[in-house]
Design a protein around this motif. Structure first.
Motif, PDB file in Angstrom:
ATOM      1  N   LYS A   1      -0.009   6.307  -4.889  1.00  0.00           N
ATOM      2  CA  LYS A   1      -1.466   6.436  -5.041  1.00  0.00           C
ATOM      3  C   LYS A   1      -1.782   7.902  -5.324  1.00  0.00           C
ATOM      4  O   LYS A   1      -1.384   8.762  -4.534  1.00  0.00           O
TER       5      LYS A   1
ATOM      6  N   ASN B   1       1.733   7.753  -0.599  1.00  0.00           N
ATOM      7  CA  ASN B   1       0.320   7.480  -0.381  1.00  0.00           C
ATOM      8  C   ASN B   1      -0.281   8.598   0.472  1.00  0.00           C
ATOM      9  O   ASN B   1      -0.179   8.575   1.702  1.00  0.00           O
TER      10      ASN B   1
ATOM     11  N   GLY C   1      -8.182   5.394   4.036  1.00  0.00           N
ATOM     12  CA  GLY C   1      -6.872   4.844   3.733  1.00  0.00           C
ATOM     13  C   GLY C   1      -6.952   3.506   3.042  1.00  0.00           C
ATOM     14  O   GLY C   1      -6.363   3.296   1.976  1.00  0.00           O
TER      15      GLY C   1
ATOM     16  N   TYR D   1      -3.292   9.173   1.161  1.00  0.00           N
ATOM     17  CA  TYR D   1      -4.576   8.821   1.760  1.00  0.00           C
ATOM     18  C   TYR D   1      -4.467   8.087   3.093  1.00  0.00           C
ATOM     19  O   TYR D   1      -5.415   8.072   3.867  1.00  0.00           O
ATOM     20  N   TRP D   2      -3.331   7.439   3.354  1.00  0.00           N
ATOM     21  CA  TRP D   2      -3.289   6.479   4.459  1.00  0.00           C
ATOM     22  C   TRP D   2      -2.033   6.696   5.309  1.00  0.00           C
ATOM     23  O   TRP D   2      -0.918   6.512   4.852  1.00  0.00           O
TER      24      TRP D   2
ATOM     25  N   GLY E   1      -6.901   4.751  -0.539  1.00  0.00           N
ATOM     26  CA  GLY E   1      -5.445   4.629  -0.533  1.00  0.00           C
ATOM     27  C   GLY E   1      -4.939   3.245  -0.840  1.00  0.00           C
ATOM     28  O   GLY E   1      -3.735   2.991  -0.759  1.00  0.00           O
ATOM     29  N   ASP E   2      -5.844   2.337  -1.226  1.00  0.00           N
ATOM     30  CA  ASP E   2      -5.385   0.972  -1.477  1.00  0.00           C
ATOM     31  C   ASP E   2      -6.337   0.230  -2.412  1.00  0.00           C
ATOM     32  O   ASP E   2      -6.115   0.163  -3.616  1.00  0.00           O
TER      33      ASP E   2
ATOM     34  N   SER F   1       0.820  -1.213   0.000  1.00  0.00           N
ATOM     35  CA  SER F   1       0.000   0.000   0.000  1.00  0.00           C
ATOM     36  C   SER F   1       0.855   1.264   0.000  1.00  0.00           C
ATOM     37  O   SER F   1       0.339   2.359  -0.239  1.00  0.00           O
TER      38      SER F   1
ATOM     39  N   SER G   1       0.360   3.702   5.615  1.00  0.00           N
ATOM     40  CA  SER G   1       1.310   3.540   4.511  1.00  0.00           C
ATOM     41  C   SER G   1       2.449   4.548   4.613  1.00  0.00           C
ATOM     42  O   SER G   1       3.613   4.211   4.352  1.00  0.00           O
TER      43      SER G   1
END
Length: 337
Positions: free
Chosen positions: A104, A119, A263, A121-122, A267-268, A100, A125
């Motif tokens: 992204k 990443n 996330g 979003y998360w 994010g994944d 992850s 990660s």
């Protein structure tokens, strides 16, 4: 070979522990002793909490290892502790990162180990990326013998993998399917994904143990089977003996009800992830993933059905799925006028 697993009884690591012992590795597991059912015969258990650095140092003071694998390091503080504990005491330190961490949104569909790590979003990660950065810096400046491994979605007997399921009680998804209730699949269900059985992942990581050529390198270890989320959901249903009642809902709509899933979804799992495994195959020539998802998920369903006490339902999660489905349907009806 004498090897230490920090953890070693979790969803991903339990299969690696079993295979390592089968391969004749002298395996030590350092953990809190809370999942003894997954300790393979022949492994040595050291009961300690890795978060207590002083107690761990005392427990390990007379031991050195050919390789150490930390399955439960998530932040740079965790990794910094490991560096202090194992510098000069192991010929290889393997950090379990995460796929992850790869870029992204992605700029190309095929992921290699040189794909950028980013990443937004998360936090999970980003923390893994920070761990990797610290380890690479320490390898370059102090010759600390690191290897980085990035699993993607890896499942086994104890996990029914889906983009949306209860982590605490994964049987909830199957129960919902069997009752004919709506099963939410994000987007239109056609984004590509890779499911990896933990016994396949185990072959890759055990092949890296003690391999001096792997020092300083990062690897992902996944299946080569590419599925979309519609196929994945139908295969789970097929293994459970039902046709799932799928409803497609946008990821953004889902996360508006479940902000904690931003996330793991945006994010994944909402992003297509197809992996080029040529690098792990170069370093571990006999590595090949041999468990297709339709077979692996049947094993998982069977494992649960043989253990009725594990077939618990997360009613809170179930109610949340109903609320999202009902709100989505109400929105569709409003749009129709």
């Amino acid at each position: 070979m004498k090897v230490l697993f920090i953890g070693g009884t979790g969803l991903i690591s339990q299969a690696a522990s079993k295979l390592a012992v089968e391969k004749g590795i002298d395996l030590y597991l350092l953990n809190r002793g809370q999942r003894n059912d997954f300790v393979p015969d022949g492994a040595h258990v050291i009961t300690a909490d890795i978060r207590d650095a002083a107690a761990t140092a005392e427990a390990l003071k007379h031991l050195e290892f050919d390789a150490v694998v930390d399955w439960i390091a998530f932040t740079p503080d965790h990794v910094a502790t490991d560096i202090k504990l194992f510098k000069g005491k192991t010929a290889q330190y393997i950090f379990i990162s995460s796929a992850s961490a790869y870029q992204k949104p992605s700029t190309q569909y095929l992921v290699t180990e040189s794909t950028p790590l980013a990443n937004p979003y998360w936090q999970y990660s980003r923390d893994k990326i920070a761990c990797e950065d610290l380890l690479m810096d320490t390898y370059r400046s102090e010759n600390f013998p690191i290897t980085i491994v990035r699993p993607s979605y890896t499942y086994g007997d104890t996990m029914i993998p889906a983009a949306l399921n209860s982590w605490a009680n994964p049987w909830s998804l199957v129960d919902r399917m069997r009752k004919g209730e709506k099963i939410i699949v994000h987007g239109d269900g056609t984004s590509l994904w890779t499911m990896t059985h933990n016994t396949d992942f185990a072959k890759g990581i055990v092949g890296l143990l003690g391999n001096p050529k792997a020092i300083g390198h990062a690897f992902h270890i996944t299946s080569d089977e590419v599925l979309d989320w519609n196929q994945i959901t139908h295969m789970i249903g097929q293994a459970a003996g039902v046709e799932p009642n799928i409803v497609h809902i946008s990821s953004e709509f889902i996360t508006s009800f479940m902000p904690e899933s931003i996330g793991g979804l945006l994010g994944d799992k909402a992003v297509s992830s197809v992996f080029d495994n040529s690098k792990i195959k170069r370093f571990v020539p006999d590595y090949i993933a041999t468990v297709p998802f339709h077979e692996g998920i049947k094993r998982t369903i069977n494992w649960f059905e043989l253990r009725p006490e594990k077939c618990k339902i997360d009613q809170g999660w179930n109610d949340l799925m109903d609320r999202i489905s009902e709100a989505h349907e109400a929105g569709r009806q409003r749009a129709k006028g």
